[in-house]
Design a protein around this motif. Structure first.
Motif, short mmCIF file in Angstrom:
data_model
loop_
_atom_site.label_atom_id
_atom_site.label_comp_id
_atom_site.label_asym_id
_atom_site.label_seq_id
_atom_site.Cartn_x
_atom_site.Cartn_y
_atom_site.Cartn_z
N ASN A 113 0.84 -1.12 0.09
CA ASN A 113 0.06 0.05 -0.01
C ASN A 113 0.79 1.27 0.12
OD1 ASN A 113 -2.31 -1.48 0.01
ND2 ASN A 113 -2.69 -1.53 2.38
N GLN A 114 1.99 1.14 0.76
CA GLN A 114 2.82 2.49 1.11
C GLN A 114 3.56 2.46 -0.42
OE1 GLN A 114 5.85 2.22 3.92
NE2 GLN A 114 7.14 3.53 2.89
N LEU A 115 4.04 1.54 -1.15
CA LEU A 115 4.62 1.53 -2.42
C LEU A 115 3.86 1.90 -3.44
CD1 LEU A 115 6.99 -1.45 -1.97
CD2 LEU A 115 7.69 0.88 -2.05
N GLU A 116 2.63 1.58 -3.46
CA GLU A 116 1.69 1.86 -4.62
C GLU A 116 0.57 2.67 -4.30
OE1 GLU A 116 -0.04 -2.05 -5.44
OE2 GLU A 116 1.86 -2.64 -6.41
N GLY A 117 0.90 3.57 -3.17
CA GLY A 117 -0.07 4.87 -2.78
C GLY A 117 -1.54 4.41 -2.53
N ARG A 118 -1.61 3.41 -1.82
CA ARG A 118 -3.06 3.26 -1.52
C ARG A 118 -3.42 3.33 0.04
NH1 ARG A 118 -2.06 -1.54 -4.67
NH2 ARG A 118 -1.33 -2.59 -2.88
N PRO A 119 -4.43 3.57 0.60
CA PRO A 119 -4.81 3.69 1.97
C PRO A 119 -4.24 2.52 2.96
CG PRO A 119 -6.68 3.97 0.84
CD PRO A 119 -5.76 3.36 -0.33
N HIS A 121 -4.88 0.63 5.37
CA HIS A 121 -5.59 -0.69 5.71
C HIS A 121 -6.19 -1.37 4.28
CE1 HIS A 121 -5.19 0.28 9.77
NE2 HIS A 121 -5.60 1.30 9.67
N HIS A 122 -5.84 -0.98 3.20
CA HIS A 122 -6.28 -1.51 2.09
C HIS A 122 -6.02 -3.19 1.87
CE1 HIS A 122 -7.54 -2.57 -2.07
NE2 HIS A 122 -6.31 -3.22 -2.23
N LEU A 123 -6.87 -4.21 1.68
CA LEU A 123 -6.40 -5.51 1.70
C LEU A 123 -6.63 -6.00 0.41
CD1 LEU A 123 -7.41 -6.92 5.13
CD2 LEU A 123 -5.34 -6.21 4.24
N ASP A 124 -5.60 -6.81 -0.20
CA ASP A 124 -5.97 -7.40 -1.47
C ASP A 124 -7.11 -8.59 -1.18
OD1 ASP A 124 -4.84 -8.61 -4.35
OD2 ASP A 124 -5.06 -10.32 -2.83
N PRO A 125 -7.79 -8.91 -2.02
CA PRO A 125 -9.09 -9.78 -1.78
C PRO A 125 -8.66 -11.17 -1.31
CG PRO A 125 -9.55 -8.55 -3.85
CD PRO A 125 -7.91 -8.25 -3.45
N ARG A 126 -7.42 -11.54 -1.84
CA ARG A 126 -6.77 -12.92 -1.47
C ARG A 126 -6.55 -12.95 0.11
NH1 ARG A 126 -2.12 -15.46 -4.28
NH2 ARG A 126 -1.24 -13.18 -4.39
#
Length: 219
Positions: A113-119, A121-126
């Motif tokens: 998330n840090q490297l790709e600029g996401r929030p 607490h975002h979680l990948d569906p898997r």
């Protein structure tokens, strides 16, 4: 087929592990830490090599040429590899190890998330689905105080190898009848993914070099 054995060896006369044979086939100095392979993938290969029995270890041999040239500097790769290991370990590890695997999985997600600029607490569906299978471990991991952002350099040097090692040892110690098969499959699957991430296809080895490798490891 070449014969693999556990641990580190000074020379082929003393034995050979997965990455030592990779160093030889790549034309590098004899080492279990060769430059031809991404460090974390090499770490997983060493761990799997050392945790499976002799029969399963023989199944690793065809994978050795495939790790040669699998290298790159994308910092996300460390989190991707570590995430695959944690995803594999979480459903089979003993209950006392599941919390550690869940923490590792969340650390991988937060680094990505840090490297790709996401929030944060975002979680990948898997990841979300796998964590939901073990709610006690999931909830414990979410409250773990060390789940900060951190740096990608620190993650690559310390966190990612620890996550991989813990996952491999957790699978090896799991009370399941096919732990060795799970470890071999984990390494094979991760190598396939690394080929995609690095856009690299293995270079076929000459028969003479392969025969030399067989002779070198036979006792």
């Amino acid at each position: 087929m070449p014969v693999l054995s556990r641990g580190k060896h000074r020379s082929p006369k003393k034995g050979a592990c997965f990455m030592e044979l990779a160093s030889f086939l790549a034309g590098e100095a004899w080492s279990d830490h060769p430059g031809c392979t991404h460090p974390l993938l090499a770490s997983m290969a060493r761990d799997v090599n050392d945790h499976v029995d002799d029969f399963a270890r023989s199944r690793l041999v065809p994978l050795i040429p495939e790790v040669i040239g699998l290298h790159g500097d994308d910092p996300r790769v460390d989190a991707w590899i570590a995430r695959e290991a944690a995803l594999a370990a979480l459903p089979v590890a003993a209950s006392e190890r599941q919390g550690v695997a869940a923490v590792g999985l969340l650390r991988c997600e937060r680094m990505l998330n840090q490297l790709e600029g996401r929030p944060k607490h975002h979680l990948d569906p898997r990841t979300r689905a796998r964590l939901d299978e073990v709610p006690l471990a999931r909830d414990w991991a979410r409250g773990f105080s060390a789940l900060g952002w951190g740096s990608s350099t620190s993650f690559a040097k310390r966190s990612a190898p620890a996550i991989v090692h813990s996952a491999v040892s957790g699978i090896a110690a799991a009370s399941v009848p096919n732990s060795d098969e799970l470890l071999v499959d984990l390494l094979a699957h991760t190598i396939t993914l690394c080929r995609e991430w690095f856009a690299h296809e293995p270079v076929p080895l000459g028969e003479d070099l392969w025969r030399q490798t067989v002779r070198m490891t036979q006792r």
